[in-house]
Design an enzyme around this catalytic site. Sequence first.
Site, PDB file in Angstrom:
ATOM      1  N   GLU A   1     -19.131 -15.778  23.284  1.00  0.00           N
ATOM      2  CA  GLU A   1     -18.793 -16.923  24.118  1.00  0.00           C
ATOM      3  C   GLU A   1     -17.895 -16.511  25.259  1.00  0.00           C
ATOM      4  O   GLU A   1     -17.284 -15.442  25.248  1.00  0.00           O
ATOM      5  CB  GLU A   1     -18.164 -18.046  23.290  1.00  0.00           C
ATOM      6  CG  GLU A   1     -16.860 -17.700  22.632  1.00  0.00           C
ATOM      7  CD  GLU A   1     -16.365 -18.797  21.682  1.00  0.00           C
ATOM      8  OE1 GLU A   1     -17.184 -19.512  21.080  1.00  0.00           O
ATOM      9  OE2 GLU A   1     -15.134 -18.928  21.550  1.00  0.00           O
TER      10      GLU A   1
ATOM     11  N   HIS B   1      -3.208 -13.798  17.532  1.00  0.00           N
ATOM     12  CA  HIS B   1      -4.084 -14.943  17.247  1.00  0.00           C
ATOM     13  C   HIS B   1      -3.641 -15.746  16.041  1.00  0.00           C
ATOM     14  O   HIS B   1      -4.421 -16.455  15.425  1.00  0.00           O
ATOM     15  CB  HIS B   1      -5.541 -14.506  17.072  1.00  0.00           C
ATOM     16  CG  HIS B   1      -6.130 -13.948  18.335  1.00  0.00           C
ATOM     17  ND1 HIS B   1      -6.199 -14.675  19.495  1.00  0.00           N
ATOM     18  CD2 HIS B   1      -6.650 -12.734  18.622  1.00  0.00           C
ATOM     19  CE1 HIS B   1      -6.746 -13.935  20.439  1.00  0.00           C
ATOM     20  NE2 HIS B   1      -7.011 -12.751  19.935  1.00  0.00           N
TER      21      HIS B   1
ATOM     22  N   ARG C   1      -9.591 -28.480   5.312  1.00  0.00           N
ATOM     23  CA  ARG C   1      -8.493 -28.478   4.347  1.00  0.00           C
ATOM     24  C   ARG C   1      -7.235 -29.010   5.025  1.00  0.00           C
ATOM     25  O   ARG C   1      -7.254 -29.320   6.210  1.00  0.00           O
ATOM     26  CB  ARG C   1      -8.227 -27.048   3.879  1.00  0.00           C
ATOM     27  CG  ARG C   1      -8.015 -26.134   5.086  1.00  0.00           C
ATOM     28  CD  ARG C   1      -7.433 -24.810   4.728  1.00  0.00           C
ATOM     29  NE  ARG C   1      -7.635 -23.829   5.773  1.00  0.00           N
ATOM     30  CZ  ARG C   1      -6.869 -23.673   6.833  1.00  0.00           C
ATOM     31  NH1 ARG C   1      -5.825 -24.458   7.028  1.00  0.00           N
ATOM     32  NH2 ARG C   1      -7.126 -22.750   7.743  1.00  0.00           N
TER      33      ARG C   1
ATOM     34  N   LYS D   1     -19.224 -20.013  11.893  1.00  0.00           N
ATOM     35  CA  LYS D   1     -18.912 -20.482  13.241  1.00  0.00           C
ATOM     36  C   LYS D   1     -20.161 -20.819  14.056  1.00  0.00           C
ATOM     37  O   LYS D   1     -20.144 -21.755  14.848  1.00  0.00           O
ATOM     38  CB  LYS D   1     -18.120 -19.404  13.988  1.00  0.00           C
ATOM     39  CG  LYS D   1     -16.697 -19.202  13.491  1.00  0.00           C
ATOM     40  CD  LYS D   1     -15.984 -18.192  14.409  1.00  0.00           C
ATOM     41  CE  LYS D   1     -14.756 -17.587  13.767  1.00  0.00           C
ATOM     42  NZ  LYS D   1     -13.647 -18.485  13.557  1.00  0.00           N
TER      43      LYS D   1
END
Length: 663
Positions: free
Chosen positions: A199, A234, A298, A115
Amino acid sequence: MHKILIANRGEIACRIIRTAERMGLETVAVYSEADAESPHVRMATQAVLIGPPPAAQSYLRVETLIDAARKTGADAVHPGYGFLSENADFAQACADFGLIFIGPPPSAIRAMGLKDAAKRLMRQANVPIVPGYQGDDQSLDRLTRAASAIGYPMLIKAVAGGGGKGMRLVEDADGFSDALLAAKREAERAFGNDGILIEKYLTKPRHVEVQVFADSHGNTVHLFERDCSLQRRHQKVVEEAPAPGLPDAMRTAMGEAAVTAARAIGYVGAGTVEFIVDVADGMGEDGAPFYFMEMNTRLQVEHPVTEMITGQDLVEWQIRVARGEVLPLLQHQLPRRGSAVEVRLYAEDPDNGFLPSTGKLTRLVMPAARTGVRVDSGIEEGGTVSIHYDPMLAKVIAHGPDRATAIDRLIGALDETVVEGVRNNRAFLARLIGHPAFRAGAVDTGFIERHRADLAPSAELPERLVALAALALATPKTRVVSTSPWQALGDWRLNLPSRRRIDLYAADGARFPLVLTARDTGTTIEGLDRTITARGRWTSDLQFSADLDGDLIHATVLSAPGLVEVRSGGQMFQLLLSPPGTDRETVQDSDGKVRAPMPGRVLSLSVQPGQWVTRGARLLVLEAMKMEHRLDAPADGTVTAVHVTEGAQVAGGVLLVEIVADA
Ligand code: ADP
C-alpha cells in the site's frame, strides 16, 4: 454468568478482576510458574497454575485454559488483550465447551484476522482504505505491476502481521523485488504465512482509532476516537482521547465509518477500528483523508482514556453484552467530557534504542490516588520483569476538563513515580508529554523520531531546583499531617540550624557552593546568581514543597548516598554531594564486607577472589539512578569472595565483595 476465568496476566488481568468483583462475579486467575507471586493471582477468587514461564507453554495453551475453566466451574472466559484474545480457535473452543467467550464471535475475529481479507471486506462496505493491492495473486509479476500503479514510497505488509512486525518500507522501484522477497521470507518465518499486501506509504500519518461496541440485539455504537500517533518502532507509547484538533465533522464521519465496519462483519462486543489519517497537507477545518487500517477484535491496552472521557466501564460493557444484555447506552446517550491522556510505563531504555530491560523491581512507587489520575498496574515492588512477557510495568492515565489540564496532571503523576531496578521510560514519557509540540497537539507517527534531540535529558540545571535540592537536604522529614501540598505551606517551621553550608555538584562538575541561613522571614540561599529567600517542607516521604521568592514549586526529591534527584514539571535533575569521580562509596562492616549502598546494576567488576588489594582500590562500579558509583576497597587485604557478576542487578544492602583485612 457467575464465574469468569481470565486468560491473561498483569495489569489487564487485575483490571478485569476489579470490575468482575464489583459486579458480584467470582473470578479465576491463571498463572505461569513465573507469575506465582503476581497481584492478579492474589486478587482473584481462585487461581490455577497453568505451566512454565514461556507463554507458549502456559498463557497460549488453549486446552489447559479450557481445562482450568471446567475444573473451577467457571462459565465464562475473558481473554484480555494479546495472548489468545484474537484467536478465533480459542473463541470457538470456549463455545464448544459451553463457556461464554467475552469477546466477538469467532467469525468476526476471522474476518479481521488477515489484513488483506479485512481490507477487501471494508472496500466492499465502502469504508475508505489506503490505496494499495490486497489481491490473492501473489506472483512477482502481478505485485510489481501493482507496485508501479501505487507509486513510491510504499509499504509491504505481511497479511498475517501484527504488533508492528512484518512491515517493510520501499523507497523506489529499484528496491522493490528484493524487499518483496525478503518480506515474504520474513512473513513465512514469523507468521507461517507468506502472504503480503502493498500500500501507499503515507509520509505524515496520524494513528486515530475508534472504539466500537455492539450487542447481540443489533445495536452498534462508537465511543469516540483515540489518537495513538506517538509511537516508537510502530508501537504505541502515548494515547489520548479525543484526538487533538480533529474537526467535529471528521469525528462524526470516522465514528460512522467504524460502525459500518463493525456491522459489515456482524460484530458483537468491544472492538477498535484503526484508521490512518494523512496529515501531509495538515489538518484543515474539514479534516484530512482517513483510511481503514485494521480492526482489533478485543479490548485495547489504551481503553482507559475512552473510559475517562465517557465515564463508562468498558469491561462492564463487555460482560453485559456477553450475558446477552442490550448496550448500556445508545449513541445519542453517550457523553464525551474533557480529555484524557495515557502513557505506557515500560521497562525499557529510551537512551538505547528502547531496548527492553529485565530484572527485579527493587523499588516501585506509583503516584498517589487523586482527582483525574488513574494507574493500571499489575506488578509490585519486589516483582520481576522477565524476558517472557511484555515489558509494560503500568499505565498512568490522567483526565481533565481540557487537554492542558490532563497533560499537567499526568506530568505531576509521572514526577511522583519511582521505578528502580530496571531501566524504564518514566523520565522520557514526562519529557515527551511536556514537549511544546505535543502540548500544541502537533502529533503524527514521526513525532518521537523528529523530536529526538529535544527528548534527551536536559543538561541545563535550573538554579531554583538547585536551591530546592539544598533546602530539601537541610530540612528534616517530619510527620506529614496535611494531604494537600499547598495547604501544608501554611504551616512552616524553621528546622535549620542558623547557618549551614551545602556544596552541590552537577554531573559535569559545575559546583554550587551554597550557604543557607535561617531567618524569621525564611531561609536565604546564597551562592546562586541571586540570593533566594525560601521556605520549604516535606509533604510526604518523597514530596517536597517550596516557596522560592514567592514561586511555589512542588517537587519529588529522592536521595541516595552521595546523590540527590529532583523532579518537577516533568524534568529530572541529579546533583552530587561531592565532585564527580571522587565519590567513593563503601558501606562496610568492621569485618570488610562491602555492600551495595543502593539498588543498582553492576557495570564492571575489577577484582576476583584471592586477589590482594590496597585500600581505595576499585572493586566494582555500580550504576544506580543512572549514575555510576565506584565502590572501593575499605582496607588493604585479600578478596575472599565476590558475590556478583557483571551486569547483575542488586538490591540495596546486598553483600557484594568480602575482604579480609591484612593484620
Ligand atoms: P500492525 O498490525 O503490525 O500493528 P498496522 O497495519 O496496524 O500494523 O500498522 C502499524 C503502524 O504502522 C501504524 O500505526 C502506522 O504508524 C504505521 N503504518 C501502517 N500503515 C502505514 C502506511 N500506509 N503509511 C505509513 N505508515 C503506516
